[in-house]
Motif scaffolding. Sequence first.
Motif, PDB file in Angstrom:
ATOM      1  N   LEU A  93     -26.114 -23.458  10.380  1.00 51.39           N
ATOM      2  CA  LEU A  93     -25.036 -23.742   9.441  1.00 51.39           C
ATOM      3  C   LEU A  93     -24.569 -22.479   8.728  1.00 51.39           C
ATOM      4  CD1 LEU A  93     -26.273 -27.112   7.880  1.00 51.39           C
ATOM      5  CD2 LEU A  93     -24.583 -26.763   9.691  1.00 51.39           C
ATOM      6  N   LEU A  94     -25.506 -21.595   8.422  1.00 52.39           N
ATOM      7  CA  LEU A  94     -25.134 -20.335   7.785  1.00 52.39           C
ATOM      8  C   LEU A  94     -24.314 -19.477   8.742  1.00 52.39           C
ATOM      9  CD1 LEU A  94     -25.260 -18.377   5.445  1.00 52.39           C
ATOM     10  CD2 LEU A  94     -27.509 -17.613   6.250  1.00 52.39           C
ATOM     11  N   MET A  95     -24.625 -19.548  10.033  1.00 48.24           N
ATOM     12  CA  MET A  95     -23.848 -18.808  11.025  1.00 48.24           C
ATOM     13  C   MET A  95     -22.390 -19.268  11.009  1.00 48.24           C
ATOM     14  SD  MET A  95     -24.272 -18.564  15.174  1.00 48.24           S
ATOM     15  CE  MET A  95     -25.730 -17.517  15.116  1.00 48.24           C
ATOM     16  N   ILE A  96     -22.170 -20.595  10.975  1.00 50.62           N
ATOM     17  CA  ILE A  96     -20.807 -21.122  10.919  1.00 50.62           C
ATOM     18  C   ILE A  96     -20.108 -20.645   9.649  1.00 50.62           C
ATOM     19  CG2 ILE A  96     -19.400 -23.213  10.759  1.00 50.62           C
ATOM     20  CD1 ILE A  96     -20.542 -22.775  13.507  1.00 50.62           C
ATOM     21  N   PHE A  97     -20.836 -20.667   8.532  1.00 50.49           N
ATOM     22  CA  PHE A  97     -20.254 -20.229   7.256  1.00 50.49           C
ATOM     23  C   PHE A  97     -19.788 -18.781   7.351  1.00 50.49           C
ATOM     24  CE2 PHE A  97     -20.415 -18.348   3.047  1.00 50.49           C
ATOM     25  CZ  PHE A  97     -19.751 -19.286   2.272  1.00 50.49           C
ATOM     26  N   THR A 155     -15.020 -38.261  16.057  1.00 55.22           N
ATOM     27  CA  THR A 155     -16.305 -37.964  16.694  1.00 55.22           C
ATOM     28  C   THR A 155     -17.023 -39.218  17.183  1.00 55.22           C
ATOM     29  OG1 THR A 155     -16.603 -35.995  15.339  1.00 55.22           O
ATOM     30  CG2 THR A 155     -18.574 -36.912  16.362  1.00 55.22           C
ATOM     31  N   GLU A 156     -17.548 -39.152  18.415  1.00 55.09           N
ATOM     32  CA  GLU A 156     -18.348 -40.233  18.987  1.00 55.09           C
ATOM     33  C   GLU A 156     -19.832 -39.884  18.881  1.00 55.09           C
ATOM     34  OE1 GLU A 156     -17.108 -40.816  22.971  1.00 55.09           O
ATOM     35  OE2 GLU A 156     -15.022 -41.270  22.451  1.00 55.09           O
ATOM     36  N   PRO A 157     -20.720 -40.920  18.880  1.00 57.28           N
ATOM     37  CA  PRO A 157     -22.165 -40.675  18.720  1.00 57.28           C
ATOM     38  C   PRO A 157     -22.839 -40.175  19.997  1.00 57.28           C
ATOM     39  CG  PRO A 157     -21.756 -43.016  18.954  1.00 57.28           C
ATOM     40  CD  PRO A 157     -20.401 -42.363  18.892  1.00 57.28           C
ATOM     41  N   ARG A 158     -22.445 -38.999  20.462  1.00 58.92           N
ATOM     42  CA  ARG A 158     -23.086 -38.347  21.603  1.00 58.92           C
ATOM     43  C   ARG A 158     -23.621 -36.996  21.144  1.00 58.92           C
ATOM     44  NH1 ARG A 158     -19.729 -36.431  24.564  1.00 58.92           N
ATOM     45  NH2 ARG A 158     -17.762 -36.973  23.542  1.00 58.92           N
ATOM     46  N   PRO A 159     -24.703 -36.489  21.772  1.00 61.58           N
ATOM     47  CA  PRO A 159     -25.295 -35.220  21.327  1.00 61.58           C
ATOM     48  C   PRO A 159     -24.280 -34.086  21.204  1.00 61.58           C
ATOM     49  CG  PRO A 159     -26.740 -36.267  22.914  1.00 61.58           C
ATOM     50  CD  PRO A 159     -25.490 -37.099  22.877  1.00 61.58           C
ATOM     51  N   GLU A 160     -23.438 -33.925  22.253  1.00 60.02           N
ATOM     52  CA  GLU A 160     -22.457 -32.843  22.206  1.00 60.02           C
ATOM     53  C   GLU A 160     -21.453 -33.063  21.084  1.00 60.02           C
ATOM     54  OE1 GLU A 160     -23.065 -34.760  24.765  1.00 60.02           O
ATOM     55  OE2 GLU A 160     -24.042 -33.506  26.279  1.00 60.02           O
ATOM     56  N   ALA A 161     -21.057 -34.330  20.909  1.00 59.09           N
ATOM     57  CA  ALA A 161     -20.070 -34.648  19.874  1.00 59.09           C
ATOM     58  C   ALA A 161     -20.653 -34.441  18.480  1.00 59.09           C
ATOM     59  CB  ALA A 161     -19.586 -36.088  20.039  1.00 59.09           C
ATOM     60  N   ILE A 162     -21.923 -34.832  18.299  1.00 57.32           N
ATOM     61  CA  ILE A 162     -22.566 -34.653  16.998  1.00 57.32           C
ATOM     62  C   ILE A 162     -22.703 -33.165  16.679  1.00 57.32           C
ATOM     63  CG2 ILE A 162     -24.705 -34.984  15.700  1.00 57.32           C
ATOM     64  CD1 ILE A 162     -22.993 -37.491  15.987  1.00 57.32           C
ATOM     65  N   GLY A 163     -23.040 -32.372  17.709  1.00 58.14           N
ATOM     66  CA  GLY A 163     -23.119 -30.924  17.499  1.00 58.14           C
ATOM     67  C   GLY A 163     -21.785 -30.361  17.055  1.00 58.14           C
ATOM     68  N   GLY A 164     -20.713 -30.831  17.706  1.00 55.87           N
ATOM     69  CA  GLY A 164     -19.377 -30.391  17.312  1.00 55.87           C
ATOM     70  C   GLY A 164     -19.017 -30.860  15.918  1.00 55.87           C
ATOM     71  N   LEU A 165     -19.450 -32.089  15.563  1.00 61.53           N
ATOM     72  CA  LEU A 165     -19.174 -32.630  14.232  1.00 61.53           C
ATOM     73  C   LEU A 165     -19.834 -31.772  13.153  1.00 61.53           C
ATOM     74  CD1 LEU A 165     -18.210 -34.827  12.258  1.00 61.53           C
ATOM     75  CD2 LEU A 165     -20.309 -36.088  12.786  1.00 61.53           C
ATOM     76  N   ILE A 166     -21.101 -31.433  13.374  1.00 63.15           N
ATOM     77  CA  ILE A 166     -21.813 -30.605  12.395  1.00 63.15           C
ATOM     78  C   ILE A 166     -21.138 -29.246  12.265  1.00 63.15           C
ATOM     79  CG2 ILE A 166     -23.998 -29.432  11.920  1.00 63.15           C
ATOM     80  CD1 ILE A 166     -25.394 -31.827  13.268  1.00 63.15           C
ATOM     81  N   ARG A 167     -20.729 -28.687  13.410  1.00 61.42           N
ATOM     82  CA  ARG A 167     -20.007 -27.408  13.376  1.00 61.42           C
ATOM     83  C   ARG A 167     -18.734 -27.527  12.556  1.00 61.42           C
ATOM     84  NH1 ARG A 167     -17.246 -26.797  18.618  1.00 61.42           N
ATOM     85  NH2 ARG A 167     -15.931 -28.293  17.504  1.00 61.42           N
ATOM     86  N   ASP A 168     -17.964 -28.607  12.798  1.00 60.54           N
ATOM     87  CA  ASP A 168     -16.688 -28.779  12.100  1.00 60.54           C
ATOM     88  C   ASP A 168     -16.884 -29.007  10.604  1.00 60.54           C
ATOM     89  OD1 ASP A 168     -15.432 -28.439  14.490  1.00 60.54           O
ATOM     90  OD2 ASP A 168     -15.012 -30.567  14.830  1.00 60.54           O
ATOM     91  N   LEU A 169     -17.914 -29.782  10.239  1.00 63.59           N
ATOM     92  CA  LEU A 169     -18.194 -30.001   8.819  1.00 63.59           C
ATOM     93  C   LEU A 169     -18.572 -28.687   8.140  1.00 63.59           C
ATOM     94  CD1 LEU A 169     -20.204 -33.354   8.938  1.00 63.59           C
ATOM     95  CD2 LEU A 169     -17.980 -32.993   7.842  1.00 63.59           C
ATOM     96  N   ALA A 170     -19.387 -27.877   8.838  1.00 63.91           N
ATOM     97  CA  ALA A 170     -19.778 -26.581   8.282  1.00 63.91           C
ATOM     98  C   ALA A 170     -18.565 -25.676   8.132  1.00 63.91           C
ATOM     99  CB  ALA A 170     -20.835 -25.924   9.168  1.00 63.91           C
ATOM    100  N   ALA A 171     -17.672 -25.709   9.129  1.00 62.61           N
ATOM    101  CA  ALA A 171     -16.469 -24.885   9.075  1.00 62.61           C
ATOM    102  C   ALA A 171     -15.532 -25.357   7.966  1.00 62.61           C
ATOM    103  CB  ALA A 171     -15.746 -24.920  10.426  1.00 62.61           C
ATOM    104  N   LEU A 172     -15.389 -26.681   7.814  1.00 65.55           N
ATOM    105  CA  LEU A 172     -14.531 -27.225   6.759  1.00 65.55           C
ATOM    106  C   LEU A 172     -15.071 -26.823   5.387  1.00 65.55           C
ATOM    107  CD1 LEU A 172     -12.108 -29.011   6.030  1.00 65.55           C
ATOM    108  CD2 LEU A 172     -13.651 -30.986   6.050  1.00 65.55           C
TER     109      LEU A 172
END
Length: 216
Positions: free
Chosen positions: A139-143, A171-188
């Motif tokens: 998460l710090l990397m995304i920040f 976002t759908e409940p799939r591993p790749e999608a959740i990873g992207g969701l966390i990335r997007d939340l961190a970026a937002l």
Amino acid sequence: MRLEAIMERLRAEDGCPWDREQTHESLKKYAVEEVYEFLDAVDSGDREKMVEELGDLLLQVVFHAQLGKERGDFTLDDVARGICEKLIRRHPHVFGDVDLGDAEAVLENWERLKSRESRGQTRERKGLLDGVPDNLPALLMIFRIVEKIRLSDHRPEWCEEGVLRRRIAETEPRPEAIGGLIRDLAALGALYGIDVEEVVRREGRKIKEEINRCSR
């Protein structure tokens, strides 16, 4: 410095067997651990613990400097001189005649100077984000990535607020999608200067304290 002399004694032929076995690589995990122990001390507000943990962090610096000295690579004086020169170069509004109005302008100028210095180094810098360490917490990397993008002229579409909000909602409940969701939340969060790593850690600490309290 007394600590430097103690470290040199520990690394001597008749010194400590464990200390003599260490390398830059073997000490990596201890540097990370000591940083997190210092963060715990800061969060606890325990000033004596902060002093202790800062001492442990200083030991890591001195240990690596001793290893560098033994190999003829660098010394503790080189380390101290380097950071002194960097601080003076990166603060022309203090040590020079540059006028920077606020903290945001200081940060932008810092990144410009850092980029200019990097281009002048012999080793090639590959791009805007080349200075973001690969070993940062995710998460710090995304920040740090978004922070650097925000201060540059490079604005990829995926980092626009509207795009981030839309992808989060879809976002759908799939591993790749959740990873992207966390990335997007961190970026937002980073777009608003929010360190999501610290926010999530704080929430995790609240949950930990609540569960501990209820389970006693």
